[in-house]
Design a protein around this motif. Sequence first.
Motif, PDB file in Angstrom:
ATOM      1  N   ASP A 763       0.824  -1.217   0.000  1.00 46.62           N
ATOM      2  CA  ASP A 763       0.000   0.000   0.000  1.00 46.62           C
ATOM      3  C   ASP A 763       0.852   1.257   0.000  1.00 46.62           C
ATOM      4  O   ASP A 763       0.574   2.228  -0.705  1.00 46.62           O
ATOM      5  CB  ASP A 763      -0.917   0.027   1.235  1.00 46.62           C
ATOM      6  N   HIS A 764       1.895   1.239   0.834  1.00 45.89           N
ATOM      7  CA  HIS A 764       2.748   2.431   0.924  1.00 45.89           C
ATOM      8  C   HIS A 764       3.595   2.597  -0.328  1.00 45.89           C
ATOM      9  O   HIS A 764       3.895   3.714  -0.737  1.00 45.89           O
ATOM     10  CB  HIS A 764       3.625   2.368   2.174  1.00 45.89           C
ATOM     11  N   LYS A 765       3.948   1.461  -0.914  1.00 44.80           N
ATOM     12  CA  LYS A 765       4.674   1.536  -2.189  1.00 44.80           C
ATOM     13  C   LYS A 765       3.806   2.246  -3.213  1.00 44.80           C
ATOM     14  O   LYS A 765       4.273   3.048  -3.998  1.00 44.80           O
ATOM     15  CB  LYS A 765       4.954   0.117  -2.703  1.00 44.80           C
ATOM     16  N   LYS A 766       2.525   1.912  -3.173  1.00 43.28           N
ATOM     17  CA  LYS A 766       1.605   2.432  -4.179  1.00 43.28           C
ATOM     18  C   LYS A 766       1.365   3.934  -3.992  1.00 43.28           C
ATOM     19  O   LYS A 766       1.259   4.676  -4.970  1.00 43.28           O
ATOM     20  CB  LYS A 766       0.278   1.662  -4.053  1.00 43.28           C
ATOM     21  N   THR A 767       1.272   4.372  -2.737  1.00 43.97           N
ATOM     22  CA  THR A 767       0.950   5.783  -2.508  1.00 43.97           C
ATOM     23  C   THR A 767       2.203   6.657  -2.429  1.00 43.97           C
ATOM     24  O   THR A 767       2.287   7.683  -3.094  1.00 43.97           O
ATOM     25  CB  THR A 767       0.154   5.958  -1.200  1.00 43.97           C
ATOM     26  N   LEU A 768       3.167   6.224  -1.634  1.00 44.00           N
ATOM     27  CA  LEU A 768       4.301   7.104  -1.347  1.00 44.00           C
ATOM     28  C   LEU A 768       5.366   7.117  -2.443  1.00 44.00           C
ATOM     29  O   LEU A 768       5.847   8.186  -2.843  1.00 44.00           O
ATOM     30  CB  LEU A 768       4.920   6.673  -0.008  1.00 44.00           C
ATOM     31  N   LEU A 769       5.729   5.922  -2.929  1.00 42.77           N
ATOM     32  CA  LEU A 769       6.863   5.854  -3.866  1.00 42.77           C
ATOM     33  C   LEU A 769       6.680   6.686  -5.140  1.00 42.77           C
ATOM     34  O   LEU A 769       7.606   7.396  -5.536  1.00 42.77           O
ATOM     35  CB  LEU A 769       7.180   4.407  -4.233  1.00 42.77           C
ATOM     36  N   PRO A 770       5.513   6.634  -5.785  1.00 44.45           N
ATOM     37  CA  PRO A 770       5.381   7.440  -7.013  1.00 44.45           C
ATOM     38  C   PRO A 770       5.603   8.933  -6.753  1.00 44.45           C
ATOM     39  O   PRO A 770       6.179   9.623  -7.575  1.00 44.45           O
ATOM     40  CB  PRO A 770       3.944   7.159  -7.467  1.00 44.45           C
ATOM     41  N   VAL A 771       5.133   9.408  -5.602  1.00 37.63           N
ATOM     42  CA  VAL A 771       5.316  10.839  -5.294  1.00 37.63           C
ATOM     43  C   VAL A 771       6.802  11.128  -5.076  1.00 37.63           C
ATOM     44  O   VAL A 771       7.347  12.108  -5.585  1.00 37.63           O
ATOM     45  CB  VAL A 771       4.506  11.245  -4.033  1.00 37.63           C
ATOM     46  N   LEU A 772       7.459  10.254  -4.320  1.00 34.49           N
ATOM     47  CA  LEU A 772       8.880  10.479  -4.022  1.00 34.49           C
ATOM     48  C   LEU A 772       9.718  10.382  -5.293  1.00 34.49           C
ATOM     49  O   LEU A 772      10.685  11.114  -5.467  1.00 34.49           O
ATOM     50  CB  LEU A 772       9.388   9.453  -3.006  1.00 34.49           C
ATOM     51  N   GLU A 773       9.333   9.477  -6.166  1.00 36.23           N
ATOM     52  CA  GLU A 773      10.168   9.220  -7.338  1.00 36.23           C
ATOM     53  C   GLU A 773      10.123  10.354  -8.347  1.00 36.23           C
ATOM     54  O   GLU A 773      11.082  10.567  -9.092  1.00 36.23           O
ATOM     55  CB  GLU A 773       9.740   7.905  -8.007  1.00 36.23           C
ATOM     56  N   GLU A 774       9.031  11.081  -8.367  1.00 33.93           N
ATOM     57  CA  GLU A 774       8.935  12.196  -9.319  1.00 33.93           C
ATOM     58  C   GLU A 774       9.990  13.242  -8.975  1.00 33.93           C
ATOM     59  O   GLU A 774      10.111  13.641  -7.822  1.00 33.93           O
ATOM     60  CB  GLU A 774       7.542  12.832  -9.242  1.00 33.93           C
ATOM     61  N   SER A 775      10.736  13.656  -9.982  1.00 32.83           N
ATOM     62  CA  SER A 775      11.766  14.651  -9.675  1.00 32.83           C
ATOM     63  C   SER A 775      11.252  16.075  -9.865  1.00 32.83           C
ATOM     64  O   SER A 775      11.723  17.001  -9.221  1.00 32.83           O
ATOM     65  CB  SER A 775      13.004  14.415 -10.540  1.00 32.83           C
ATOM     66  N   SER A 776      10.242  16.261 -10.718  1.00 34.43           N
ATOM     67  CA  SER A 776       9.751  17.622 -10.942  1.00 34.43           C
ATOM     68  C   SER A 776       8.629  17.941  -9.961  1.00 34.43           C
ATOM     69  O   SER A 776       7.899  17.050  -9.520  1.00 34.43           O
ATOM     70  CB  SER A 776       9.228  17.752 -12.367  1.00 34.43           C
ATOM     71  N   PHE A 777       8.507  19.236  -9.658  1.00 32.84           N
ATOM     72  CA  PHE A 777       7.466  19.670  -8.724  1.00 32.84           C
ATOM     73  C   PHE A 777       6.083  19.357  -9.279  1.00 32.84           C
ATOM     74  O   PHE A 777       5.223  18.828  -8.569  1.00 32.84           O
ATOM     75  CB  PHE A 777       7.622  21.174  -8.442  1.00 32.84           C
ATOM     76  N   ASN A 778       5.880  19.664 -10.571  1.00 33.84           N
ATOM     77  CA  ASN A 778       4.562  19.415 -11.165  1.00 33.84           C
ATOM     78  C   ASN A 778       4.213  17.925 -11.147  1.00 33.84           C
ATOM     79  O   ASN A 778       3.061  17.551 -10.917  1.00 33.84           O
ATOM     80  CB  ASN A 778       4.526  19.941 -12.599  1.00 33.84           C
TER      81      ASN A 778
END
Lengths: 867, 153
Positions: A763-778
Amino acid sequence: MSGGLFHFRKTEIPLLVSLGSLHFLIILSFTLARIARDGLFLAELPASNLPYVYLGVAGWTALAVYGFGKFTAKRAAHNTLSFALCSTGFSLILFALWFPAAPRVAAVAFYLWSGAYGLILISQFWILVNERVNPREAKRLFAMIGAAGITGGLTGGGAATFLGGSVGTDWILVIAAALHAAAAILSNRSGVKESEKAPLLADRRKAARGGFREALSKPYVRLLVALFLVGGICSTVLDYEFKFFLQKHFAESGRITSLLGGFYGAQNVIALAAQLGLAGFVLSRFGPRSAALALPVGILAGSVATLFSPFFLLVLSTRLYDATLRVSISRTAWEFLYFPLSDHTRRLAKRLIDVAVARSADAGAGLLILLLNTTGNGGMKEITLAVTVLTAGWLALEFAVSRSYRLQASRPLHRSVSIRTQAPSPVTTWDPSTDWVALLESEDESRVLYALEVLRNGNMGAVREKSSLLLHHPSPTVRARALAMLIAGGANVEGLEWETGFQRDGASGEAMADMSLEETTADRVAVAAAAGRELGSPIPRNRLRELIDDPERDVRVTAMRSAGLTRDGRFVPALIDRLEKGEDRKDARESLTLYGDRIVGLLGDRLVDDSVSPATRVEIARVLAAIGSQDAAYSLFRAGHLGTNRIVMNQVLRSLNQIRLKNPAVSLPWKIVRERLDGEILRYCQRLVQQRAVLSIENEDVRRLLGRVINERTAQSLERIFRRLALVYPTRDTLLAHRGYLGRNRRLRAQSIEYLDSILEKDHKKTLLPVLEESSFNGKVRRAGFVLHRGSPSVYGTIMELLESREAWLRAIGLFVVGSTKLDIHLDLVYDHMKSSDPIIRDTARWAMEKLTVAGGEGSSRNALMN
Amino acid sequence: MEKAIALMEEDLFKTIPTDEVALIAARTEEVRFEAGEVIPSTGESATSFFFILDGEVEQLRGGVVVRRALKGYAFGLLRLLGVEEAVFDEVRITRDTHALSLHQEAFLEAVADYPAFANAFIRGLAGSIRMMSEKIEELQKKVLFLEKERKGE
């Protein structure tokens, strides 16, 4: 490029093109050379000589890997590859010249030579790739890089067919040599860039030493060797099983050749399709470890099915499955196993496994088949059973490697990031070049006091040695300080002789207790010290309470320490009160810590008590961290849900992390931690989308203020996420991942995310990781919106969210923005805050109300922020 | 809140979390000086340091202006720490000045309570030291140049 079959990002295209082209050229040239090798050998020597050549190749390869490793130990990966490409390319020309002169000897020599260099080149290429590509990029790029290699193999096969008929085998070698030269030029330009390297801690910068033996001393490397050895043996036995079946069912050589041609053609096409269409998706979606399991699971299923239904189609499918996955998805997934290793160990391990272990696996499989044949167990069923058993062992090893990989995933962080677990060095440090001890004999009070401060941190033994002199010093301040230091250092008060009014007058314990505070500082220190010890006579503990509040610091310090030694609960409130005062905090904390578990309940009550000042609550959290027991952790955890004061909240989490750093056995209820963690992730996402909303405010002052406040709240929220993760996952590694993630180094950041990827729940992989992995603010805002199931709120909505925040400061900021922009909101919202107990909220609400009512309707608009 | 907003705008406070700036601001007092006023380096005012929100002051030694401080600058910190008395004789207000003052006790409490505040001050002091060092280097170069010129003559 981030969706569909291709998952790479636009910024990664140059890297992908560079490495993909290099891989294509290497495999193309090697395929040409290999085909030329087989053609030349079979033209000169009978095929029955091949087994001897295989043995020779195995021995020669081991020798070549060892020599190559020694010779290139200190070269950069791209230089090593360039060197290898140039020298082997040159050797191809020499062989092309040698063949007409001595074809038979040259054919054998070339067979041996190409048997070793091909594997070395490919291995060296992947070493370079591992150094240039970080684990996160690898999930997007490895599939494409691998596909370029497969395309090189297909192109090589086609080109050899064409060239063999037109220019002859010798010229194929020359063309392969030209391709080597092109690849060497490309490799020379593919050096690891500074931005692709992870920083190394000072203590890890020692020169890389040791050879294969040192690499094999690491259990993880040994596990990898076992995995690839068993996997390799299994594959070779499976190949034998397939050919055995083929020979048994198809007697005609023409039919066999035709079937094999179809098999290899299908193998290449399926491998390319799998690599292009599936590998990237499978690696990104399921991760490299799950992807690696697909091969042994499939072979095991195929073998078990063959055991019960020995049909040729089953054997063919199983072999085809092995042959295609081994060069596509599995090959890519296995490359991830080397990321946790240091550059030096990775190079050694990779050469050892890709070359020596691969050849050993062939030899091992040969021995096994020989053994089965000589013992009369070489039938179809026995061979299938052998494949089944070997695959089961391989699968078990894959699981063991997966477990070990999770543990190893934090290794790169250990090499690059550190977290402080000990108190910083005091400002006054022990400098051996100055004779501080001699200064203790000075008559000058200031000199002795300064020397004492320095020696406190460097040489308390000298202070103890000079105790008699110091305790009879003419200066009462020196006597008091020395006495306080000696007692704090654990000296026995009974064994100390000091010059005080009590001793001169032979005062009893009762007298000491009754003595007014008019005595000297040294006298009061003596009383305070005596109260902490059992002296046989009545102890003046009734004076200890007032001495804790003495105007002289030396007296207070000694009194606080004595209180801690007595562990008398009566002094605890006084000690907690001293936590409020900056200069007494450290000593009060140490004294409270001496009470241990006995007071964690009381401290926990004070920690959750809003009437206690935040500064004191922060110190209480530190005391609980110093006590460090399971009960202390529970007391801290009790306060974990109180989010009204950020500073206290952060210290509570820090203290819990410190406890788990010291004692990983301390556990906390996962369900509650998880609830709070989920809440924190949502809050982090909410702050991100709020940040986006704030950017659209045109009033510059308001935009800057809100931007700064929400930006710092976003960073604090992220820190709390990592700190909460550290409550359930390995604490040190998780905190290192936080440091690595915040750092500017791209590789380190990727390693941190990779670590989280390896430990987090689904669950946390699904929610947190994509946000963390994005390098751009947008990109982050977009991902945060997915988590929240909404887009960016309006500015008005953001202000409303701030006004409803549980944090007083955010409510105050919301009110300030309402007042300064005369925002059109219901006045009751402001009025309610005027009754707040928090002075900042109350005052700001009054100020905002004044602004809103004085301004009347003029300029008052919901769109005021946008003006 | 307005005091906090004013402090937040200044470089020294840019690395401190805003809620901590607000708590520090709550410990300050608003003061106004008129042009021509002189603040001696001893007495009650020596136990506070001032953060200029608007205006201009000069720090003097032996009647000579040694330093000029404008909006965004602080003065009195070294005095607060017991250092400046030997450096400056007095502070003269050259323009009407609006400042926030932080008393010695409140300052020390803030340093103990808010590590980010202490860090910001250390960074500020380090910046001042670097600036002074650069000035000294510049002066040394000028002295060397003048010495060479004199020897050349």
